[in-house]
Motif scaffolding. Structure first.
Motif, PDB file in Angstrom:
ATOM      1  N   VAL A  17      38.114  29.680  36.177  1.00 18.04           N
ATOM      2  CA  VAL A  17      38.060  30.816  35.257  1.00 18.04           C
ATOM      3  C   VAL A  17      38.093  32.130  36.039  1.00 18.04           C
ATOM      4  N   LEU A  18      37.326  32.186  37.126  1.00 19.43           N
ATOM      5  CA  LEU A  18      37.282  33.427  37.902  1.00 19.43           C
ATOM      6  C   LEU A  18      38.622  33.715  38.572  1.00 19.43           C
ATOM      7  N   VAL A  19      39.326  32.670  38.984  1.00 16.63           N
ATOM      8  CA  VAL A  19      40.660  32.886  39.561  1.00 16.63           C
ATOM      9  C   VAL A  19      41.546  33.582  38.529  1.00 16.63           C
ATOM     10  N   VAL A  21      40.634  35.475  36.048  1.00 12.44           N
ATOM     11  CA  VAL A  21      40.208  36.857  35.776  1.00 12.44           C
ATOM     12  C   VAL A  21      40.461  37.767  36.978  1.00 12.44           C
ATOM     13  N   VAL A  22      39.932  37.403  38.153  1.00 19.01           N
ATOM     14  CA  VAL A  22      39.961  38.358  39.272  1.00 19.01           C
ATOM     15  C   VAL A  22      41.223  38.249  40.115  1.00 19.01           C
ATOM     16  N   CYS A  23      41.955  37.143  40.017  1.00 20.94           N
ATOM     17  CA  CYS A  23      43.192  37.023  40.790  1.00 20.94           C
ATOM     18  C   CYS A  23      44.424  37.108  39.892  1.00 20.94           C
ATOM     19  N   TYR A  26      43.053  40.929  36.648  1.00 17.08           N
ATOM     20  CA  TYR A  26      42.665  42.174  37.326  1.00 17.08           C
ATOM     21  C   TYR A  26      43.807  42.792  38.147  1.00 17.08           C
ATOM     22  N   PRO A  27      44.441  42.050  39.082  1.00 16.11           N
ATOM     23  CA  PRO A  27      45.517  42.698  39.851  1.00 16.11           C
ATOM     24  C   PRO A  27      46.720  43.086  38.992  1.00 16.11           C
TER      25      PRO A  27
ATOM     26  N   MET B 136      46.087  37.554  47.316  1.00 18.71           N
ATOM     27  CA  MET B 136      45.624  37.931  45.984  1.00 18.71           C
ATOM     28  C   MET B 136      44.768  36.838  45.362  1.00 18.71           C
ATOM     29  N   SER B 257      44.581  46.644  44.478  1.00 23.45           N
ATOM     30  CA  SER B 257      43.612  45.834  43.750  1.00 23.45           C
ATOM     31  C   SER B 257      42.702  45.108  44.732  1.00 23.45           C
TER      32      SER B 257
END
Lengths: 197, 605
Positions: A17-19, A21-23, A26-27, B136, B257
């Motif tokens: 899940v975090l991958v 969202v943040v990978c 977000y980017p 990333m 980012s």
């Protein structure tokens, strides 16, 4: 054991899940915002000729050795100004190699620019920057190179002074950092002057 | 050198740091409380709920210290393996327009450990080794999660202090998710855009190739078809060949980012090899200022969080003051020696008023380079905007000493606070010994087991740093990696292991930990150092947190040692400096200190 398996399952799910969202989200959101608001900077502040040829980036130093150009700081990036392997010399204060290189750079700088022994050479002119791509030189360094460039181009000192002034990046918010002359932009401006009718 | 301008910049930095501390600290109080409310709730709350549901997390379920530790360790292990495999197989994964090959096993392992432990030591070369996907996804994941985990551990320890007769210290999962969602992602989103406005790149393009304006002849070592250097008849000197440089590669990719969280989460792993010295990665003095501020923002705010949570705001500010004094001291020393420059070079004709500019960028100048170096090593960030390897001996001793204090001067996000609290417990214990009373800290009796845990942390870290340095110093593989010889070569090794064990990640970057001959021992020993530095600290600290939480709170009496005010600050300062100095001074004497005198004598190696 059952506890460990539960922890493992939660860990794997949380990682996934975090991958996302943040990978992922977000980017991509930053990318969209950057491309909308600051497309020039987000794509590398490129200098492009009228025919579409990329000639460099405003932020990255290129090598200049001809008489008619201002010269950037020495570079330790790859074999010099290599945009794909940014690096400093990483030589320490008691390094013989560094001391020899600096001494040789000082001599070469004096010879090229006709700087007498009595005038100390600006430190930025003979030391390698941290990135090897430092686009700036100090104003003192630019002024010492000025007579050579003026001679090679048959220009008046006064005109060159104006150009140096124009291509000096000032301190951010008038207090932060140090002023520096952007060598690549200055040299581009010189070439433009020459090709103008 | 315009000194008044430098003082002005320093003043501006300190003022900004003070101004962000309280608001961010208040925000942290809400983020680290599962029932806390923030202004982001309308947008973020749904995402938080979905995440809990998808992962099967009960947000109301608190954990004991053992449960918390187990979750953290398991999550770290999964993340470590995930990144290892992303790096190994980056040639099969998307977003690799440069067709970079998969990363070698030892380098992939070193890098995976490096990011899991919030160290971000760069054995890898950045733009020349890792694809945009690896950066990333493989690396940025840890930039967020290792930072969130660090804050979680600090919060758990603070809960241990704030609670009494309790069996739980919070939930790892909610700390992780809430820090990421309510703190890192929103702040970094805005911060990244500000960085782009200054010139940082954020795109998904392949690298550009520019046709340079003044093509220049250079001499490079000749290589045969296998890529091996061709040697002259004597078998040593490489044969040189003439080449003309007509093009320049321009790095592209999703940098902003990643840099935003690299700084705000005190990670420090660079998108490029030159890190925050690269003009894309730190384009202007303003971006430099904001990056420095973002390193200290959370660590500073966490001291405020501590004070409010234990209902003794003055204690939080006392800890802040101790950190601040050490920070100012380090900055002034580093600045003084960098501004003085290198007398050996000055004798060769280099201007003495410019200071030491080897390995520094013109736009930052000497002051901002010294300030950045102090901040990045006070915290466990490790980003660099100048090459520490080329600092003057004492200018380089400051970052080295900062690493060896355990990075408690504001410190890493979370790691700085829990590291400093170790020293607080030790200081309280010492004060107790001096007056002959059972030491108490915030109403909790400090007993044998607590002091044992504290000493375990301090000894494990020092033993790992000094032991690994000693091993490298007497081994052929250790010496083979050096870029400098003489005392500076020793400093390179000492710095490497101090940085790894301290989970910092900055380097005397001349050291080649990833040699061309494929020797794996630097990568593996540094990896081991990073694991010890992270988990030999976190596990005892969580144990300490659990033990403190379970204790009764005693009412303060006339004999209680007060953990606020000047006496406490001085005692804490003394503890940090003495423990740091006594442990590492002999090693520092052999490295930077002796080099300082050799520079004065004009000795070269």
């Amino acid at each position: 054991m059952k506890l460990l398996l539960t922890e493992l399952k939660t860990s794997i799910l949380a990682t996934l899940v975090l991958v996302i969202v943040v990978c992922g989200i977000y980017p991509l959101a930053v990318w969209a915002g950057a491309q909308l608001a600051f497309p020039d900077q987000a794509n590398g502040s490129l200098i492009v000729d009228a025919d579409g040829t990329v000639r460099g980036s405003r932020l990255l130093a290129q090598s200049f050795t001809a008489e008619k150009y201002f010269h950037p700081r020495p570079s330790a990036a790859g074999s010099g100004y290599d945009g794909a392997s940014s690096s400093g010399s990483n030589l320490g204060p008691t390094s013989r190699k560094l001391a020899d290189t600096v001494a040789a750079e000082v001599a070469a700088y004096r010879r090229r620019n006709g700087v007498p022994e009595t005038v100390p050479v600006p430190a930025d002119a003979v030391t390698r920057s941290a990135s090897g791509l430092d686009p700036h030189i100090s104003i003192a360094n630019a002024l010492l190179q000025l007579p050579r460039v003026a001679r090679a181009r048959n220009l008046a000192d006064q005109d060159l002074r104006g150009l140096i002034e124009l291509h000096t990046d000032r301190r951010s918010l008038t207090v932060l950092g140090e002023p520096g002359v952007n060598v690549l932009m200055l040299n581009r401006a010189l070439d433009a002057l020459e090709s103008a009718p | 050198m315009n000194h008044s301008n430098a003082w002005l910049q320093f003043g501006l930095f300190v003022l900004s740091l003070v101004l962000v501390t309280k608001p961010l600290g208040l925000h942290l109080m809400q983020v680290l409380d599962v029932r806390g409310r923030t202004f982001l709730d309308p947008v973020v709350k749904p995402f938080e709920r979905i995440t809990y549901r998808l992962c099967g997390i009960d947000p109301e379920q608190e954990q004991s210290w053992i449960g918390y530790t187990l979750s953290l360790l398991m999550f770290s292990l999964v993340g470590l393996l995930f990144t290892y495999f992303v790096l190994r197989f980056q040639h099969l994964l998307p977003l690799n327009p440069q067709h970079l090959p998969g990363v070698e096993p030892d380098l992939a392992l070193n890098t995976a450990i490096s990011f899991t432990t919030n160290t971000n030591w760069q054995s890898y070369g950045g733009e020349g080794t890792l694809s945009a996907f690896s950066q990333m996804v493989g690396l940025a994941l840890h930039n967020f999660t290792s930072a969130a985990a660090g804050i979680g551990v600090a919060a758990a320890l603070v809960r241990g202090l704030a609670r009494h007769t309790a069996s739980t210290i919070g939930s790892f999962w909610t700390d992780l998710i809430r820090c990421t969602y309510y703190l890192f992602v929103p702040v970094c989103g805005v911060f990244a855009l500000v960085l782009v406005s200054q010139g940082m790149i954020q795109n998904f393009k392949p690298y550009d190739t520019a046709k340079v304006i003044d093509s220049t002849p250079i001499q490079v070592p000749k290589v045969d078809e296998k890529g091996q250097a061709v040697l002259a008849a004597d078998g040593r000197t490489p044969v040189l060949e003439k080449k003309t440089v007509e093009t320049q590669t321009i790095v592209q990719g999703p940098m902003a980012s990643q840099v935003a969280i690299k700084m705000f989460g005190t990670n420090g792993g660079g998108y490029t090899n030159a890190n925050a010295a690269h003009p894309f990665e730190n384009p202007t003095p303003l971006s430099n200022f904001l990056q420095m501020l973002s390193i200290f923002a959370i660590p500073s705010a966490l001291t405020y969080y501590l004070g409010r949570m234990v209902k003794n705001a003055r204690h939080g500010w006392a800890v802040w003051t101790t950190m601040f004094v050490l920070f100012v001291g380090g900055t002034l020393v580093a600045w003084k020696f960098e501004a003085a420059g290198n007398p050996i070079h000055q004798q060769a004709g280099v201007s003495a008023t410019d200071g030491n500019l080897e390995g520094k960028e013109v736009r930052f100048g000497v002051f901002n380079s010294a300030l950045f170096a102090t901040i990045t090593t006070d915290a466990s960030c490790g980003a660099v905007n100048a090459m520490h390897d080329s600092f003057t001996p004492i200018g380089g001793l400051v970052p080295l000493f900062n690493l060896q204090t355990g990075e408690v001067i504001f410190g890493g996000v979370g790691a700085g606070l829990y590291g400093m609290l170790i020293f607080v417990v030790l200081a309280v214990f010492i004060a107790g010994l001096m007056v002959g009373r059972t030491p108490e800290y915030l109403g909790k009796k400090i007993e044998a087991i607590d002091v044992k845990l504290v000493m375990l942390v301090l000894m494990a870290l020092a033993a790992a740093t000094l032991g690994l340095t000693a091993w490298a110093a007497v081994s052929p593989w250790g010496q083979a990696g050096l870029n400098n010889v003489g005392p500076h070569g020793f400093s390179e090794m000492l710095y490497a292991y101090s940085s790894a064990v301290g989970n910092n990640g900055s380097a005397f970057a001349g050291l080649t930990a990833n040699p061309a001959d494929g020797d794996v021992r630097y990568n593996l020993t540094l990896g081991g150092g990073m694991l010890i530095g992270r988990f030999f600290m976190i596990v005892p600290i969580l144990a300490l947190a659990g033990n403190l939480a379970s204790k009764k709170r005693l009412p303060a009496s006339a004999g209680t040692f007060r953990t606020e005010g000047l006496t406490f600050v001085v005692l804490l300062l003394g503890t940090v400096i003495l423990v740091g100095a006594l442990t590492h001074l002999p090693a520092l004497a052999v490295g930077p200190v002796v080099e300082h005198f050799l520079v004065k004598a004009g000795s070269l190696f």
